[in-house]
Design a protein around this motif. Structure first.
Motif, mmCIF file in Angstrom:
data_model
loop_
_atom_site.group_PDB
_atom_site.id
_atom_site.type_symbol
_atom_site.label_atom_id
_atom_site.label_comp_id
_atom_site.label_asym_id
_atom_site.label_seq_id
_atom_site.Cartn_x
_atom_site.Cartn_y
_atom_site.Cartn_z
ATOM 1 N N GLY A 269 6.200 -6.234 7.868
ATOM 2 C CA GLY A 269 6.230 -7.542 7.247
ATOM 3 C C GLY A 269 4.859 -8.096 6.934
ATOM 4 O O GLY A 269 4.733 -9.039 6.155
ATOM 5 N N TRP A 270 3.791 -7.518 7.508
ATOM 6 C CA TRP A 270 2.432 -7.979 7.243
ATOM 7 C C TRP A 270 1.865 -7.225 6.040
ATOM 8 O O TRP A 270 2.241 -6.096 5.762
ATOM 9 N N TYR A 271 0.916 -7.836 5.375
ATOM 10 C CA TYR A 271 0.208 -7.236 4.226
ATOM 11 C C TYR A 271 1.174 -6.866 3.098
ATOM 12 O O TYR A 271 0.874 -5.997 2.280
ATOM 13 N N GLY A 272 2.337 -7.485 3.043
ATOM 14 C CA GLY A 272 3.318 -7.141 2.020
ATOM 15 C C GLY A 272 4.182 -5.958 2.367
ATOM 16 O O GLY A 272 4.981 -5.499 1.545
ATOM 17 N N SER A 273 4.067 -5.439 3.595
ATOM 18 C CA SER A 273 4.819 -4.255 3.999
ATOM 19 C C SER A 273 6.285 -4.585 4.239
ATOM 20 O O SER A 273 6.673 -5.745 4.339
ATOM 21 N N ASP A 274 7.108 -3.549 4.376
ATOM 22 C CA ASP A 274 8.538 -3.716 4.578
ATOM 23 C C ASP A 274 8.870 -4.008 6.034
ATOM 24 O O ASP A 274 8.334 -3.386 6.949
ATOM 25 N N ASP A 291 3.819 -0.289 -2.868
ATOM 26 C CA ASP A 291 2.874 -0.948 -3.767
ATOM 27 C C ASP A 291 2.437 -2.305 -3.228
ATOM 28 O O ASP A 291 1.258 -2.660 -3.282
ATOM 29 N N ALA A 292 3.379 -3.091 -2.704
ATOM 30 C CA ALA A 292 3.016 -4.391 -2.146
ATOM 31 C C ALA A 292 2.163 -4.217 -0.889
ATOM 32 O O ALA A 292 1.190 -4.952 -0.675
ATOM 33 N N PHE A 293 2.517 -3.259 -0.054
ATOM 34 C CA PHE A 293 1.742 -2.976 1.160
ATOM 35 C C PHE A 293 0.328 -2.546 0.772
ATOM 36 O O PHE A 293 -0.675 -3.028 1.338
ATOM 37 N N ALA A 294 0.209 -1.653 -0.196
ATOM 38 C CA ALA A 294 -1.097 -1.174 -0.627
ATOM 39 C C ALA A 294 -1.949 -2.298 -1.187
ATOM 40 O O ALA A 294 -3.168 -2.334 -0.976
ATOM 41 N N ALA A 295 -1.312 -3.226 -1.916
ATOM 42 C CA ALA A 295 -2.060 -4.358 -2.472
ATOM 43 C C ALA A 295 -2.592 -5.257 -1.360
ATOM 44 O O ALA A 295 -3.756 -5.684 -1.383
ATOM 45 N N GLY A 296 -1.735 -5.560 -0.356
ATOM 46 C CA GLY A 296 -2.185 -6.375 0.761
ATOM 47 C C GLY A 296 -3.276 -5.692 1.568
ATOM 48 O O GLY A 296 -4.253 -6.321 1.998
#
Length: 682
Positions: A269-274, A291-296
């Protein structure tokens, strides 16, 4: 002739594990640039677990109590034996919590972990000598480097010169004088646990602002300088704010001195992770896959990792049904959905990230390596949990033989989108690329392999560190080839960079609250007070254009178009309401937020639509333009685009190299992508 040619070795583990098992000599470590290094100049990454010394955290008070030093030592040494000897974990470091159970005055009950009113300095000195140092020395005898953290957790608000600052100086000022620790090259110190907010130099509490970042560096710089003044040369790990999740500020305001690294926490849930449910203090959500995790990760961790080593001192995951971990999520797939595999991929790609799992050591000690079967998994052998997967990943890091690769393939993110001859990529975003292997253990391994990339037009697309990034709207061709374990392949691809594709995997109906998007019909419904749209990990540059034009069907429901120039949905965006109008025009050169702040069009991170919820609408057109009265055809008929390519929304070529003024002539009604921009043909 290709205009940009580069060769990388994808995901080579540039750092080696510190090969420190019982009975083997342990190399002395130091920080050199962004790396942990040994005395022979080898880059080193550490992998480990954590241990806390109090009755409650030692199996909920069932093993010892009543400040029984011998019982505490015997139990915790036995757990270390179980982890390293019985279970055979290939660990190289342990994070030790000097739990306040020992340093608090008996009978005094603090109001939360951040309350230090019960702290007794004399008890801390006594039990540092009787409990914590002996445990550190025993762990080192087992081949483990030791990272010691102070008693307790930061209160929600800290400040330079405040009571908690003084408390940490008291603790570390004394520790820095203890030669059993400071003359031991295998001991390191994590200076605090989970700061949340700090009083910035502007007098306001918060995290992540420039004023807060400056104050945070001053806060820990004073502690570092104090320890160094007392002769402590050990490696020091500095935490960030927001529960150890914000680090970009250290790139601008680094801690000065030698042997400095940064201690990071990572939870689902942190950094855009699942995440599959709220997890740990920050809470969680389903996230946006890789992609969201990588961006965060790119925004918060990579700037700091560019200047110093990273040590993850809390991180784990298990499906919630096991109720045995802090983080609640699944291993998932690299470059796809899930947390664990994506974390491992990002840590390896960054290169200088050491990490651990925070699952209880008594659980790790019981691991016996017995595989499970679908429908009969336990938390020990479920491939969707961190215990089974991490055990084998740590073996991989340590160079131990693993089952043979059964299959290897080249994958892009998002993982559920197949690599096709013509691929749409969101302008301002990146696609991760990985060679991923199946070893028959139920989860992914990223593997070493040569990838050769050549790009026709590097103004449209760049390639760096295992990622394609779309720089601006347009299209370009690219050749990508790989070779591993006797398997090799070459693909010639056409990348179509467009900022607003209405395609699954790019358009997210649930940026806030759960919404729906029907790609076939184009219908969008947000959740309650929800938000749907596009996110751009590297930032979308619209500064070349004067206007952004958006047309919708069925306005209403409070529908508004919003643009964010910070990568945070809860920041202050530009907003324009549709009301009953079907078309709005944004003056990109003169955007003001709701709080009258100027919005910078050169780095837009989120674009999308807010409604009260439950209102169904369609986006007919959204495109940047030089003319506020433009149609799509007008927008691409600029002299900047004399010849264009035409594609349908699935990325299939319709026309090649035609004059922009003729791009849509004779086409059937529908939506097309012309040189990276969406065109509606009626």
């Amino acid at each position: 002739m290709k205009k940009s040619i580069c060769l990388i070795i994808l995901l080579i583990f540039a750092a080696i594990p510190a090969m420190a098992w019982p009975g083997m000599p342990m190399p002395k470590l130091h920080v050199e640039g962004r790396w942990l290094m040994d005395e022979d100049g080898n880059k080193v990454n550490l992998h480990g677990f954590g241990q806390t010394y109090s009755p409650w955290f030692n199996e909920m008070g069932s093993k010892w109590d009543n400040y029984n030093v011998n019982a505490c030592l015997n139990y915790n040494k036995g757990i270390l034996d179980g982890v390293m000897d019985h279970a055979g974990w290939k660990m190289t470091y342990i994070r030790m919590h000097m739990d306040p159970y020992w340093s608090n005055t008996p009978g005094m009950w603090p109001d939360g972990e951040g309350d230090i009113s019960a702290f007794n300095f004399e008890r801390f000195k006594k039990y540092l000598d009787e409990v914590f140092i002996p445990m550190a020395e025993y762990a080192i005898s087992k081949g483990l480097y030791v990272v010691m953290r102070p008693p307790g957790v930061c209160p929600e608000k800290i400040e330079v010169g405040g009571y908690y600052h003084d408390y940490l100086k008291t603790v570390w000022g004394y520790v820095a004088t203890q030669t059993r620790l400071t003359e031991n090259p295998y001991v390191m110190f994590e200076l605090a646990n989970e700061p949340v907010q700090i009083k910035g130099t502007d007098g306001n509490y918060g995290s992540g602002s420039d004023a807060c970042n400056r104050a945070l560096t001053q806060f820990f710089q004073e502690i570092v300088d104090l320890m160094r003044s007392k002769g402590c040369g050990n490696i020091l790990w500095v935490p960030g704010t927001s529960y150890q999740s914000q680090y970009a500020g250290f790139a601008k305001y680094p801690i000065k001195g030698e042997n400095i690294g940064y201690a990071v926490h990572v939870y689902p849930g942190w950094y855009g992770s699942d995440a599959i449910e709220p997890s740990h203090e920050l809470g969680g959500n389903y996230g946006g896959g890789y992609d969201a995790f990588a961006a965060g990760w790119k925004n918060q961790i990579e700037p700091c990792a560019a200047i110093a080593p990273i040590l993850v001192t809390e991180m784990d995951w298990l499906p919630s049904k096991y109720q045995s971990s802090w983080g609640k999520s699944i291993t998932g797939q690299m470059l796809g959905q899930g947390f664990g595999a994506n974390f491992k991929f990002l840590a390896d790609r960054t290169g200088n990230v050491s990490w651990m799992i925070f699952t209880g050591p008594e659980i790790l000690a019981r691991f016996d390596g017995t595989p499970g079967s679908n429908g009969n998994y336990t938390m020990y052998n479920d491939p969707e949990g961190c215990i089974w997967s991490t055990y084998h990943w740590f073996e991989e890091y340590a160079g131990f033989e693993l089952p043979e690769v059964q299959n290897v393939g080249l994958y892009f993110s998002p993982r559920d989108i197949e690599i096709s001859d013509e691929t749409v990529i969101l302008t301002g975003s990146s696609k991760g690329v990985a060679l991923i292997a199946d070893r028959g253990l139920g989860f992914d391994f990223n593997v070493n392999g040569a990838i050769d990339v050549s790009i026709d037009n590097p103004d449209i697309l760049s390639w760096y560190n295992g990622c394609f990034t779309a720089l601006r709207p347009g299209s370009t061709t690219c050749d990508i080839s790989f070779s591993f374990g006797g398997v090799s392949d070459t693909k010639s691809l056409k990348f179509i960079s467009t900022p607003f594709p209405l395609l699954n995997g790019y358009f997210n109906p649930s940026i806030w609250d759960n919404g729906t998007f029907n790609e076939e019909t184009g219908e969008i419904t947000t959740g309650l007070y929800g938000f749907a749209g596009w996110t751009y990990g590297s930032g979308l540059d619209l500064s070349e254009y004067d206007y952004l034009i958006c047309e919708v069907e069925n306005p209403g429901g409070g529908l508004s178009l919003r643009l964010f120039d910070t990568n945070n949905y809860w920041s202050d965006p530009y907003m324009i309401d549709f009301g009953n109008k079907s078309r709005v025009v944004v003056n990109l050169k003169n955007m003001k937020s709701n709080e009258k702040r100027a919005i910078d069009p050169s780095h837009i991170f989120i674009v999308g639509f807010w409604t009260y919820g439950g209102h169904k609408f369609k986006v007919k057109n959204i495109f940047p333009s030089y003319d506020p009265d433009a149609t799509d055809v007008d927008a691409v008929s600029s002299e900047k685009n004399e010849f264009v390519d035409v594609y349908n929304l699935l990325g299939t070529s319709v026309r090649r190299s035609v004059p922009a003024s003729e791009a849509t002539q004779g086409l059937s009604p529908g939506i097309y992508i012309v040189n990276g921009k969406k065109i509606l043909v009626k």
